[in-house]
Design a protein around this motif. Structure first.
Motif, PDB file in Angstrom:
ATOM      1  N   ILE A  31       1.143 -10.572   2.824  1.00 47.76           N
ATOM      2  CA  ILE A  31       1.268  -9.082   2.110  1.00 47.76           C
ATOM      3  C   ILE A  31       2.565  -8.694   2.216  1.00 47.76           C
ATOM      4  CG2 ILE A  31       1.189  -6.590   3.630  1.00 47.76           C
ATOM      5  CD1 ILE A  31      -0.960  -7.804   5.382  1.00 47.76           C
ATOM      6  N   PRO A  32       3.045  -8.016   1.302  1.00 45.65           N
ATOM      7  CA  PRO A  32       4.597  -7.763   0.924  1.00 45.65           C
ATOM      8  C   PRO A  32       5.215  -7.286   1.892  1.00 45.65           C
ATOM      9  CG  PRO A  32       3.331  -6.921  -0.802  1.00 45.65           C
ATOM     10  CD  PRO A  32       2.098  -7.489   0.104  1.00 45.65           C
ATOM     11  N   THR A  37       5.463  -3.745   6.875  1.00 51.59           N
ATOM     12  CA  THR A  37       5.936  -3.229   8.190  1.00 51.59           C
ATOM     13  C   THR A  37       5.326  -1.782   8.074  1.00 51.59           C
ATOM     14  OG1 THR A  37       7.846  -4.489   7.785  1.00 51.59           O
ATOM     15  CG2 THR A  37       8.064  -2.592   9.234  1.00 51.59           C
ATOM     16  N   GLY A  38       5.166  -1.009   7.076  1.00 54.35           N
ATOM     17  CA  GLY A  38       4.559   0.334   6.930  1.00 54.35           C
ATOM     18  C   GLY A  38       3.065   0.234   7.667  1.00 54.35           C
ATOM     19  N   LEU A  39       2.249  -0.447   7.329  1.00 52.74           N
ATOM     20  CA  LEU A  39       1.068  -0.706   8.058  1.00 52.74           C
ATOM     21  C   LEU A  39       1.107  -1.077   9.545  1.00 52.74           C
ATOM     22  CD1 LEU A  39      -1.206  -2.989   5.317  1.00 52.74           C
ATOM     23  CD2 LEU A  39      -1.248  -0.237   5.728  1.00 52.74           C
ATOM     24  N   THR A 195       5.192   2.445   3.800  1.00 55.88           N
ATOM     25  CA  THR A 195       3.944   2.284   3.212  1.00 55.88           C
ATOM     26  C   THR A 195       3.804   2.765   1.599  1.00 55.88           C
ATOM     27  OG1 THR A 195       2.621   2.296   5.067  1.00 55.88           O
ATOM     28  CG2 THR A 195       1.436   2.688   3.175  1.00 55.88           C
ATOM     29  N   LEU A 196       4.308   4.089   1.680  1.00 56.51           N
ATOM     30  CA  LEU A 196       4.736   4.735   0.114  1.00 56.51           C
ATOM     31  C   LEU A 196       5.790   3.902  -0.681  1.00 56.51           C
ATOM     32  CD1 LEU A 196       4.658   8.539   1.262  1.00 56.51           C
ATOM     33  CD2 LEU A 196       2.868   7.269  -0.042  1.00 56.51           C
ATOM     34  N   PRO A 204       1.354  -3.775  -3.989  1.00 57.64           N
ATOM     35  CA  PRO A 204       0.552  -4.628  -3.110  1.00 57.64           C
ATOM     36  C   PRO A 204      -0.872  -4.768  -3.675  1.00 57.64           C
ATOM     37  CG  PRO A 204       0.839  -2.812  -1.876  1.00 57.64           C
ATOM     38  CD  PRO A 204       1.751  -2.714  -3.131  1.00 57.64           C
ATOM     39  N   VAL A 205      -1.523  -5.722  -3.595  1.00 59.20           N
ATOM     40  CA  VAL A 205      -2.828  -6.054  -4.165  1.00 59.20           C
ATOM     41  C   VAL A 205      -3.668  -6.447  -2.921  1.00 59.20           C
ATOM     42  CG1 VAL A 205      -4.606  -7.248  -5.734  1.00 59.20           C
ATOM     43  CG2 VAL A 205      -2.361  -7.018  -6.507  1.00 59.20           C
TER      44      VAL A 205
END
Length: 317
Positions: A31-32, A37-39, A195-196, A204-205
């Motif tokens: 995960i990027p 970090t947002g998640l 996240t935005l 991200p995919v």
């Protein structure tokens, strides 16, 4: 009973903080960093808001402090935590935990510079010893390493400095709010922002996200980000400030051990030897005030005793 509860809380906090670094390493494998970090914050925020609602704790800072609440969301949450996970792309989780264990030293330094707080000789000795030991460790670990590791080290050091400065600014502004108020809304704001931003910049995919990385993000958010915070808050209520802060001496040992078990990696023998003076320096930084007071009290008692003996000499046979 109270001692058993304090010990249990201490163990939980140490284990939580010690496993956080490995979890960040795992989360960043597929995960990027910005998006991860947002998640992480989006996992923690709803639980914090629910607890805040149940306990009837205010959501907002007092009037006059609400712009500072937004600053906290960026400079206490979004920026330093992003620097941490980015730094771990090049730095081992064990070394990252050692760098972050310097937080008491960084807070003392920030308080001296920004708040003009007085320190004593013991604390200054501890600060100097810890800094020299850490610099020696970083120099040893970066020898022959890729240039990216130096960038990772700088990112982690920057995260520690930013956290310490924000802590000092909170003290300066007399920001006396509940731990839930301090964390809930800033955590949500940081989660939405990152996240935005991660979606726009990193593209991200989701199908590329591994199960391990997703579980690590949930662990970081729902467990470490909520349960860890609450346990540390309860520990601070039941234990002295020094007792609670000694967790900074323990969690790097857990992080280093986990990295050795999972990845078979460890610091060099010379760096491991330097952990002793590093730990002593952090200990003196934490315990400096109490130790200095005891030394002064002992010196005063000795001087008083000598004075009394000179006035009322006793003849011994």
């Amino acid at each position: 009973m109270n001692s058993a509860i304090k010990l249990l809380l201490f163990i939980i906090v140490a284990l939580t903080w010690g496993t956080t670094w490995l979890a960040m390493k795992i989360a960043g494998t597929s995960i990027p960093p910005l998006f991860a970090t947002g998640l992480r914050f989006l996992c923690a925020a709803p639980l914090l808001l629910i607890i805040l609602k149940i306990t009837n704790t205010p959501l907002l800072f007092p009037k006059g402090q609400r712009f500072f609440q937004a600053i906290i969301s960026v400079f206490y949450f979004a920026l330093p935590f992003t620097l941490m996970i980015y730094g771990e792309r090049w730095v081992s989780s064990g070394l990252a935990s050692v760098i972050f264990a310097m937080m008491p030293v960084a807070v003392l330094s920030a308080s001296m510079i920004l708040l003009r707080e007085k320190t004593n000789t013991v604390q200054l000795l501890g600060l100097t010893l810890a800094l020299v030991a850490l610099i020696s460790v970083l120099l040893r670990e970066s020898q022959g390493a890729a240039s990216g590791q130096l960038l990772g080290i700088l990112m982690l050091v920057a995260a520690v400095v930013i956290h310490a400065v924000m802590y000092a600014l909170c003290k300066k502004r007399c920001c006396q709010v509940s731990v839930l108020t301090f964390n809930a809304l800033p955590c949500l704001m940081a989660g939405i922002l990152l996240t935005l931003l991660g979606g726009l910049v990193e593209h991200p995919v989701i199908t590329h996200f591994s199960t391990e990385s997703l579980l690590a993000v949930v662990y970081l958010g729902a467990f470490a980000g909520v349960f860890g915070i609450m346990c540390y808050f309860l520990l601070q209520q039941r234990a002295t400030a020094f007792q609670a802060s000694t967790v900074f001496l323990v969690f790097p040992i857990i992080a280093l051990s986990l990295e050795n078990i999972v990845y078979g990696r460890s610091l060099t023998f010379g760096s491991l030897c330097l952990m002793c003076p590093l730990a002593v320096g952090i200990f003196l930084t934490l315990f400096g005030n109490q130790l200095n007071q005891r030394l002064k009290k002992a010196a005063h008692s000795s001087a008083l005793s000598s004075s009394l003996e000179s006035v009322n000499p006793q003849h011994r046979t």
